[in-house]
Scaffold this active site. Structure first.
Site, PDB file in Angstrom:
ATOM      1  N   ASP A  36      12.825 -30.633  -9.901  1.00 55.50           N
ATOM      2  CA  ASP A  36      12.532 -29.434 -10.701  1.00 55.50           C
ATOM      3  C   ASP A  36      11.062 -29.019 -10.611  1.00 55.50           C
ATOM      4  O   ASP A  36      10.705 -27.908 -10.991  1.00 55.50           O
ATOM      5  CB  ASP A  36      12.937 -29.652 -12.165  1.00 55.50           C
ATOM      6  CG  ASP A  36      14.457 -29.512 -12.337  1.00 55.50           C
ATOM      7  OD1 ASP A  36      15.138 -29.442 -11.296  1.00 55.50           O
ATOM      8  OD2 ASP A  36      14.943 -29.479 -13.476  1.00 55.50           O
ATOM      9  N   ASP A 292       1.587  18.635   2.726  1.00 57.91           N
ATOM     10  CA  ASP A 292       2.183  17.646   3.626  1.00 57.91           C
ATOM     11  C   ASP A 292       3.196  16.781   2.906  1.00 57.91           C
ATOM     12  O   ASP A 292       3.850  15.949   3.523  1.00 57.91           O
ATOM     13  CB  ASP A 292       1.101  16.792   4.277  1.00 57.91           C
ATOM     14  CG  ASP A 292       0.285  16.054   3.250  1.00 57.91           C
ATOM     15  OD1 ASP A 292      -0.232  16.711   2.348  1.00 57.91           O
ATOM     16  OD2 ASP A 292       0.197  14.830   3.337  1.00 57.91           O
ATOM     17  N   GLY A 427       2.727  11.986   5.426  1.00 57.07           N
ATOM     18  CA  GLY A 427       2.792  13.429   5.575  1.00 57.07           C
ATOM     19  C   GLY A 427       2.859  14.058   6.946  1.00 57.07           C
ATOM     20  O   GLY A 427       3.927  14.132   7.545  1.00 57.07           O
ATOM     21  N   LEU A 428       1.744  14.493   7.411  1.00 57.98           N
ATOM     22  CA  LEU A 428       1.658  15.257   8.638  1.00 57.98           C
ATOM     23  C   LEU A 428       2.376  14.565   9.791  1.00 57.98           C
ATOM     24  O   LEU A 428       3.076  15.202  10.573  1.00 57.98           O
ATOM     25  CB  LEU A 428       0.177  15.436   8.988  1.00 57.98           C
ATOM     26  CG  LEU A 428      -0.174  16.600   9.883  1.00 57.98           C
ATOM     27  CD1 LEU A 428       0.407  17.890   9.341  1.00 57.98           C
ATOM     28  CD2 LEU A 428      -1.682  16.715   9.998  1.00 57.98           C
TER      29      LEU A 428
END
Lengths: 542, 430, 542, 430
Positions: A36, A292, A427-428
């Site tokens: 454990d 964008d 984005g772009l």
């Protein structure tokens, strides 16, 4: 018995460990067999903790079972007290020790240690980690906080107000952050900073980095910020009932929720939020609004995690990024109701399950554009070739970045934006790729370079086989009799329809194929022609 | 060496060059036997491991496996719940249901291990009976075996021992004496197995097989003319059962490092009557190459002081390699269990002043470690970062189990595993 | 003429635009043909600027060339002044206008505007963007800052000291950050915060967000922080020579450099850095030290970027992360000497080039484990299937994250750690994968899921062809006669050597193949056997 | 409509339903003709475009191309430096050297365009002579053509016009009158070209070809029996040269939107004597499907007010589509250049109160735009974010050039391009 490949939560004593490890002077003696101790590595490896968790394991063995495991437990408690000198102790049993019924609480009490010893009763065969954390936090607070039963909650509250000097700031505690919590370290910094900049004094943050003496002082604050309800709600409810401390309900994930949270705490603190709200730059909102980001509109997103993070993520995804939430679920059965309510906002049914395979099936069925989930869903998404970002525990070492990475507050909103958008390619870049979608250089063979090796849909349905299966037809005919047969007919693609599909760029081709096939099935079309392809396109839209 | 006073002197035994073995009892910072599943399921490629245990067992394997989630795992846990605890009869029904569900989903499984855990042992759920019952029922589909990987009975690598023992037990008894054969016992990475196979072939030992086999159809060949060679030091029960079936152990050091590998091969060669000159011809170039390979790491290792926290029972052979071939100074060897017969040859090669501690009280061992101030400590993942934070360089022990480290070609890799953290500490301190 | 596929820097007038756009009230009239307005999108799209750059383009056409382009220029200047009412103006020519020789400076002066009009002479056919930015910044400062030539630099310095009151803090300016600069926005926040927490007053940050009036006040500070020498060194040198303002030389990238920077500024400000240094958590250092980072040791890294970022990255890579720097280069010819010096530290020769193809060739040759470069190198690395992180301009929209992402200071060090390590996959994950490297499920066919579709080395050398080319041999013979033939012999892999190679996991297989083949060539071995493979391994180490 | 007063009224012309065309001069926020390379190099798959220009030209194409860097580009810049300016003779030598280096590196190139730029025009570097010179020298390897994409002569899409014109000019003259053929002129995405090809075939026009062709080996068939149909509105010079060779233009609106596509096809059908009933049979289902497709976006578009900033010369056909088929209200159409003959049919379809402005003074146009407060503005990437920051929703114009937007199947996609930003603004405002 439940067949389990991977689990979202550990057993409840792991939750107790998270409370003990969060604090600076609380020790946990866990009656448990060898093995454990694996739990230590969660903290030292995943969380890169510089200290071992303050946990003593009794490490009983088979040969002890006949003998005196109770004595072993008592020795462990005594030794732990001697060695670590904690200010309070929690004691309990792991799953195996629960079976041998040694009564850790009673045994520890019998030692009459000069510190509070708090027994935990965490049923391992019924409950799980977050429940264990919540229970432990609650019981530790109850054991440490003195209550005068002759005073009502209202009276406590009045007393606080009466004792207040004119120059004293409104005050609160932040409750819920724990070791191994998802980004809790940075959320606390962000929210503490936010509250302080509003003119609110943050008295105690607990359990993360709190000491036992801190907990004793909890009732002194005007209100509580319940930052992680999975851990803090039980304690906050009791503090409210007992001391008349109201607590926050809003989870400040995302710009809008952060602003709502500011309103909420300002109301509790009787402050005016206007100046604070006006001063915000809200960069995430601007980024989402900037052109964008237009391509993000209505991207289909699947969300799964603990209840609080999943609900909050859905709201941000839908209202702040402009995604379409197509799936929402949680493994937190304790908060199933809340998640079901939230799912209704998106016209969908919540997935409440702790079965990883069920989640995988749902993701495969929905084929979302993005998965927001736990490390489990990250793996599911990786296998299915779907972009993914992690929003919730269970955590991995990656979820403890070196850099400041809150999920909450205004900076948290920035982090969310970047983290969620990144897998969709920024984005772009994506947008321009999208514009060249009929480009011959992005042929059917070109796999998305930013995704894993598992090609979506395409690889499952090799073109060659399909094309070879039908003779090319000059004037494709369309069978439009809407016959519903018992066996769902497998669609067959005409060669030139398959070719036309190949002109669609890879990142929308899978969707086009699915839509077309779904359309064909629904309209009883067995041979998919170019016309079917465009009919389906007209039907579903782009 | 003052910290040693805490050790229970009364239980001392002496081995090798009069080295005392201290025994220690207390909190153990070691995995239980379930963890072995993580390499076993990859070695036996059509086997599936079903732990019958608690949510803790599932969480433990998941935490230990970490990255394995990328692959479709061939292990799972049947998590016992409240209803199962109510009555063992129900638990058996439930187990049967889970096994059948699993086999429906994964018809490719040809061998299923039911793996006992602490809870299943404590509630006395008889998995060997369950295995028999299900084997009979599913006779045309899948072999079903059982063993225990519970923490109350097994430590880490003992899980492999228990698994292999169950395989030996399940293998058909071969009554008649057939041709003499060599059985190499213990999981080895495929690439290492292939290297050894080539070496034995070159030496002229052709009747060689490796145990466990890569798939369930292959059965180990064990009879009274079987000579077996342990590749791992933690296979006490497996060895016992092989001997019960007539197999004879070839006593040897373990094939870690160049000398260890040579001695291991030599023991087999001698047993199979291979001409010593031929042996030398075959091994010479490998030995030279491996020695040269190790040299690269010696500047980083020589005279460095090392301590082992108990983990895999590999500690003694590794300490031997590091002291004998890399010039390291061994301060303490913690080992969860020490099999004196199997390690006899290894213990002989350890320097006199080595401190061997069997068992563990992790707090006391940490005290000794802080007092010893070794240059590098071999320990588990739970302890490594806290020790690093204290300024003590560490090597995580679990990697020694998962990496290919046996044999000539890996001897330098093994040295590198210890050189790297030392090198790193030096680089970052600069 | 230079054949150019992609360029690291724009023309020098783009540098001037970066200065103008950085400032709040400086306008730029650029004599240029239609099309040159493309530069606006660099700022509005890549930088997500909310405002258009303050640039007026004269937009002359072919038909104007015969006519009066000078008049067009003057009209543009007048109209720009009328419309934008800037506090100062810079005027100049783009590449085409340079050819028509209209003398923008003279023409603008002739208009006698009531503001400073600063002519820029930026030779487009010789110089590039960073040089243009540096020149512009310098000339703007020279034009705006009043100099009393009768006062020496020492006297200026003495005057500043003499005028100081007891309570006045030491002060500095931060010079160099610009629009479109790599993470400049956040670096400024981090370094400004750092300086202020040391008790140093930051007077002016320029050009980013500075106004014309700010620049006038530059000489008032005690010293200058030259944050981006590519832009600020010229100005700082002049300010030092003229006003006796010393300036910093250390670029605070990485924990060690940040600490050295603290020492440097404290010396300039006559402060004691001890308390500040002691208070630091240095999380990046701990992460690098923590055991799951051990696998990073001696990973081979190739570094390329502007001079400052490249030199700094090499230092961090080597000393703070434990990488091995195998390549270092820059496109900043102006700082070639500094980069050459730095490269010597790693026993390598610097690559000074602005030819993208040359960089690509070098990366292909070195086959590093990681590339730290610009967006160009990101693409190179993507093509070659090598992990990569971006450390320098030229930038892309991704390099303007919403979240706080400095490269400098202590938080910058955290960001570097996360960003560089991420592509190598985080700690435990990679490490465990590494341990399973002989695993059958990670077969020769399994591509690294976290990399692009371009499989390293492997795909270039299809196994089938090679294996088919040689007959299988039982006892592989080794031809070890070291014959150096004129033509480099192509190695042939024996079937079982190829198979043995396949047992090595994908992420080290490429390296093993390369090392083996190199070893074979060097030792005149034409047929690679298993023995060659292991000989090479012994030779090169793991 | 008060802002209009600023426009130079004296230069008014009237078109269509008595619509005045205002002319404006000033700063233009438009790309130069070099930018066309970005789609041209992908359309003609064995062509390479070598800009002869400055670092600015290289930077412009790189900035416009953005993501294209992922592919091995088939364009580059020969950057003129100081030494080239010193003497044109040297510049020619240098150009020859660069071309040969390039062709050595890329032997797959079958057609090379030398593309003139502002600097090359200003220094009067004669690229057509250079092309001739190099063509002769490299006759067996590569065709070499030239055209100018300079900003002092061309605006954005005019680069395509110049490129196609050079292709017409270089194509062999066909003296004898052969079978009547249809030539569709203007770059179209392959998927669109294929759709149109199928449509013409179905209509019964079989002798159809598309210009430019997909590779350099295909030559356009132009003679006195050639009917040509413009697919793009910006091909003034190309059209002129085709007519010089005897081709006759089929006057038609452009194939944007359902009605535009039908009218465009109908003009060709009429010219080729196709039976009107057959025309209707062929087009009916496509028309219906496309109309239905567009309907999805009408709620978002109807009655919304739109303004165009000048960009690609597509502005007038697009405005016609949006007003005629989507119910949008067009406030201002800015266009860099207006070819009255080619756009005749389009102008007829515009509503009376449309404001058309040819040329640009970006500052004044922004003033008008702020005063108009349109619901959506179509503009270039340099202006989009600043307008958004002012609270004006934008659609970036360049995407209209790069996306497949012609024909029936793309009519809805075209509508969606305008609906999306409106939808997004609404979503984020909610």
């Amino acid at each position: 018995m439940q067949l389990t490949l991977w689990t979202y939560e550990g057993p409840p004593h792991i939750g107790a460990m998270r409370i003990a490890t969060s604090m600076t002077d609380l020790h946990y003696v866990l009656h448990s067999p060898q093995g454990d101790t694996y739990a230590d590595l969660l903290f030292t490896m995943i969380g890169r903790s510089k200290k071992r968790p303050p946990v003593t394991y009794t490490t009983f063995q088979a040969r002890d079972l006949g003998g005196d495991t109770a004595q072993l437990f008592q020795d462990s408690v005594s030794e732990a007290y001697r060695r670590f000198e904690p200010k309070a102790m929690i004691v309990g049993a792991s799953c195996t020790a629960e079976l041998i019924q040694d009564d850790p609480g009673g045994l520890a009490r019998a030692l009459s240690l000069p510190i509070p010893v708090i027994p935990l009763d965490l049923p391992s065969y019924q409950k799980k980690e977050n429940w264990g954390a919540s229970e432990t936090f609650y019981h530790v607070i109850r054991a440490l906080v003195a209550v005068d039963k002759s005073i009502s909650a209202e009276q406590y509250q009045e007393k606080r107000t009466a004792n207040k000097t004119d120059t004293q700031k409104p005050s609160c505690n932040i409750l819920g952050p724990t070791a191994l919590g998802f980004r809790n370290r940075d959320d606390v910094q962000e929210i503490k900073g936010l509250l302080e900049s509003l003119g609110i004094e943050v008295r105690v943050v607990a359990p993360l980095n709190a000491c036992v003496a801190d907990l004793v002082k909890l009732p002194q604050a005007d209100f509580n910020v319940s930052l992680y309800p999975e851990v803090s709600q039980l304690a906050c409810t009791w503090l409210s009932k007992t001391f008349g401390q109201p607590f926050t309900k809003i989870i400040p994930v995302g710009t809008k929720a952060t602003k709502a949270f500011i309103h909420e705490v300002c109301q509790l603190a009787q402050l005016d939020p206007t100046a604070m709200l006006a001063a915000q730059d809200e960069r995430a909102m601007w980024y989402a609004k900037s052109v964008d980001s237009t391509y993000l509109t209505d991207k289909r997103v699947f969300i799964f995690g603990d209840a609080s993070h999943a609900i909050a993520a859905a709201k941000v995804a839908s209202e702040e990024i402009g995604f379409k939430v197509v799936g929402l679920g949680t493994y937190s059965r304790e908060f199933a109701r809340e998640v079901r309510e939230a799912a209704k906002l998106y016209g969908i049914e919540a997935l409440i399950t702790d079965d990883y395979l069920e989640v995988e099936e749902k993701v495969a069925e929905l084929t979302p554009d993005l998965v927001l989930g736990t490390q489990m869903e990250r793996h599911i998404a990786k296998r299915l070739g779907v972009p993914c970002a992690v929003i919730s525990a269970p955590v991995h070492v990656q979820d403890f970045p070196a850099r400041y990475s809150p999920q909450m507050g205004f900076e948290g909103a920035n982090v969310l934006f970047d983290t969620w958008i990144h897998p969709l390619m920024m984005g772009l870049e994506e947008h321009l790729l999208m514009m060249f979608r009929d480009d011959f250089e992005f042929s059917a063979k070109a796999a998305p370079s930013h995704l894993g090796h598992a090609r979506p849909t395409e690889s499952e349905k090799p073109q060659e086989t399909k094309v070879a299966a039908v003779a090319p037809v000059d004037h494709p005919e369309q069978i439009s009799t809407a016959v519903l047969s018992d066996v769902e007919p497998e669609n067959t693609w005409e060669a030139d329809a398959e070719k036309e599909l190949g002109k669609i760029p890879f990142f929308v081709r899978g969707k086009a194929r699915r839509n077309t096939e779904k359309f064909a099935v629904e309209n009883g079309i067995s041979r998919i022609t170019i016309e079917t392809l465009y009919d389906a396109k007209a039907h579903y839209g782009r | 060496m003052n910290a040693i006073v805490d050790l229970p002197v009364e239980q001392q035994h002496r081995v090798g060059k009069n080295i005392p073995i201290y025994k220690e009892r207390g909190q153990r910072e070691v995995f239980c036997g379930l963890t072995g599943i993580i390499w076993l399921h990859r070695k036996i490629q059509d086997a599936f491991f079903l732990v019958v245990g608690s949510r803790t067992c599932a969480h433990l394997i998941q935490s230990a496996a970490g990255v394995m989630i990328f692959a479709e795992p061939r292990f799972a846990t049947a998590i016992i719940d409240d209803r199962d605890l109510a009555g063992i009869a129900d638990a058996n029904d439930e187990l049967d249901r889970v096994v059948k569900t699993l086999l429906t989903r994964r018809p490719d499984i040809k061998m299923l291990f039911l793996v006992g855990s602490c809870p299943s042992e404590v509630i006395k759920l008889d998995l060997s009976r369950a295995a028999q019952r299900l084997s009979t029922e599913l006779i045309n589909q899948c072999r079903i075996l059982s063993y225990s990987g519970s923490g109350i009975e097994t430590t880490f690598t003992q899980g492999e021992d228990a698994c292999l023992a169950s395989l030996v037990q399940a293998s058909p008894k071969q009554a008649e004496v057939i041709e003499k054969n060599l059985l190499v016992v213990g999981c080895l990475p495929d690439v290492v197995e292939d290297q050894f196979h080539r070496l034995f072939t070159e030496l002229g030992i052709h009747n060689v097989s490796f145990f466990p086999p890569k798939n369930s159809a292959q059965k180990p060949e064990i009879h009274s003319n079987t000579q077996y060679l342990l590749a791992q030091p933690f296979l006490a029960e497996t060895a016992r059962l092989i001997e019960e079936r007539g197999g004879q152990r070839i006593s040897a050091p373990f094939p870690f490092g160049v000398d260890g590998t040579t001695a291991w091969l030599k023991a087999a060669a001698t047993s199979f009557g291979i001409d010593p000159t031929h042996f030398e011809t075959v091994t010479q170039s490998k030995i030279e190459r491996a020695k040269k390979s190790i040299e690269r790491y010696l500047p980083m290792l020589t005279n460095k002081r090392i301590s082992f926290f108990p983990d895999s029972q590999l500690e003694i052979p590794l300490a031997r390699f590091l002291s004998q071939e890399c010039g390291m100074q061994v301060l303490e060897i913690g080992t969860p269990y020490l099999h004196k017969q199997h390690l006899e040859c290894e213990l002989e090669l350890l320097p006199e002043n080595t401190r061997i501690v069997e068992g563990q009280d992790v707090e006391k061992q940490l005290d000794r470690c802080r007092s010893d101030k070794p240059d590098i400590v071999v320990c588990g993942l739970g302890l490594a970062n806290p020790l690093e934070a204290e300024g003590i360089t560490t090597k995580w022990s679990i990697e020694l189990v998962f990496s290919p480290v046996h044999g000539y070609e890996q001897a330098a890799d093994l040295a590198e595993l210890f050189a790297r953290p030392l090198n790193r500490s030096m680089k970052l301190a600069a």
